[in-house]
Design a protein around this motif. Sequence first.
Motif, short mmCIF file in Angstrom:
data_model
loop_
_atom_site.label_atom_id
_atom_site.label_comp_id
_atom_site.label_asym_id
_atom_site.label_seq_id
_atom_site.Cartn_x
_atom_site.Cartn_y
_atom_site.Cartn_z
N VAL A 6 0.78 -1.24 -0.13
CA VAL A 6 0.07 -0.05 0.03
C VAL A 6 1.00 1.35 0.13
CG1 VAL A 6 -1.57 1.24 1.31
CG2 VAL A 6 -1.75 -1.34 1.29
N ILE A 10 0.15 7.04 2.14
CA ILE A 10 -1.38 7.15 2.36
C ILE A 10 -1.47 6.20 3.67
CG2 ILE A 10 -3.50 5.60 1.77
CD1 ILE A 10 -2.83 6.21 -1.24
N TRP A 236 -3.17 4.34 -5.47
CA TRP A 236 -4.03 3.35 -5.17
C TRP A 236 -4.16 2.38 -6.29
CZ3 TRP A 236 -4.77 0.73 -0.57
CH2 TRP A 236 -5.15 1.60 0.45
N ALA A 319 -10.05 2.20 -6.75
CA ALA A 319 -9.02 3.33 -6.57
C ALA A 319 -9.73 4.42 -6.22
CB ALA A 319 -8.02 3.27 -7.68
N LEU A 322 -11.29 4.50 -2.43
CA LEU A 322 -10.05 4.43 -1.27
C LEU A 322 -9.40 5.87 -1.52
CD1 LEU A 322 -8.73 1.17 -2.16
CD2 LEU A 322 -9.80 1.87 -0.32
N HIS A 326 -9.41 8.99 1.56
CA HIS A 326 -8.11 9.53 2.23
C HIS A 326 -7.89 11.05 1.84
CE1 HIS A 326 -6.86 5.03 2.08
NE2 HIS A 326 -6.11 5.53 3.17
N ALA A 358 -7.42 -3.31 2.67
CA ALA A 358 -7.24 -1.75 2.78
C ALA A 358 -7.88 -0.94 3.89
CB ALA A 358 -7.49 -1.19 1.31
#
Length: 396
Positions: A6, A10, A236, A319, A322, A326, A358
């Motif tokens: 990962v 992030i 991602w 992606a 995610l 963030h 994740a």
Amino acid sequence: MSEASVPSCILNQVKPRLAPLYLTHLSLRHFRNYGEQQIDFAAAKTILVGENAQGKSNLLEAVELLATLKSHRTSRDRDLVQQDQPAAQISASVRRDLGVADLSLVLRQAGRRTAILNGEKLRRQLDFLGALNAVQFSSLDLDLVRGGPGERRTWLDTLLVQLEPVYAHILGQYNQVLKQRNALIKQSYGDDEGEAEPPDATEFALWDAQLAALGTRVIRRRARAIARLAPIARQWHQAISGQREDLRIHYQPNVPMEEDDPQVIQASFLEKIKLRAIAEQHQRTSLVGPHRDDIEFAINDTPSRQYGSQGQQRTLVLALKLAELHLIDEVIGEPPLLLLDDVLAELDLNRQNQLLEAIQDRFQTIITTTHLGAFGSQWMTSSQILTVKAGRIEDS
């Protein structure tokens, strides 16, 4: 996808705040297929399990409404209220770093909705935004890639409202001016139902100036949001695809944007209105402005909408979601709630594992599913599992 795979930048953003739990209670009254329902959230991860059409998605929709004041399933409040009932109510308790907030939204079959924050009826619904932040991921999100530009604009606008609640007011003002200008075009050049009146150049100039000023504010905020989101989504996407694919996100404003200068953009806006004047007369609608923007997703420099495989499209949307999580965490300073509506059924086993790993305990998550087979022992032991059947929710 282990922690080593990962993107480290992030992980560093979210590691200090593990196992957030800030939606503590939810109450539904005459909402969709729920009569009266109370839910106390007792873990950072909640799994709602049940057959289709039992009410799992309805519960996530209720949370989405508290976060964004919108539903991605309908634009009409009356669709959300149980038949034979005048109103529905969604209430929640939210624990934030600044303290506890009590939220309540009253939706009516007829008439305006009411937003209540800490017992006080709000004059402006805008003041309700920001009390709860959430990212929703459902099978409908695949339309982000394969759907029309409107799907992508709605996605971006929904994100922006959470990053900057005042954006809801700016966008609302723009849409109102757009509506008035379209009415003037029809009045001046005729439509299917009425005859034309001579165009008033002064009135057009006034509406053009307002459209350009408000449209510029929308364009600049959209451009900034994409500029911040794109690199996170790219990282991602590379991690999920095993470094085999490179995702690029390009904002495509309808008005040329050579630089982030409001005066330059407004001048460009007004110039394009002049160039499109004849076309607007023929089509009887406004053809210039952010209501005609698009966002392009390209994988390895190939537009994903035309050429992306179904697996690539799902990886792309995963992606994006995610990255949304963030970015909100980074801007707001607290991790948002994650709502996953039966998406495991849309992902292959590899992507299921990548998504669940994740998430870990970094975000409070409510996830719906028809069966528990996709969840490993770690998820099962650390999650609150609720059964949904015919608009009733019970502990499993």
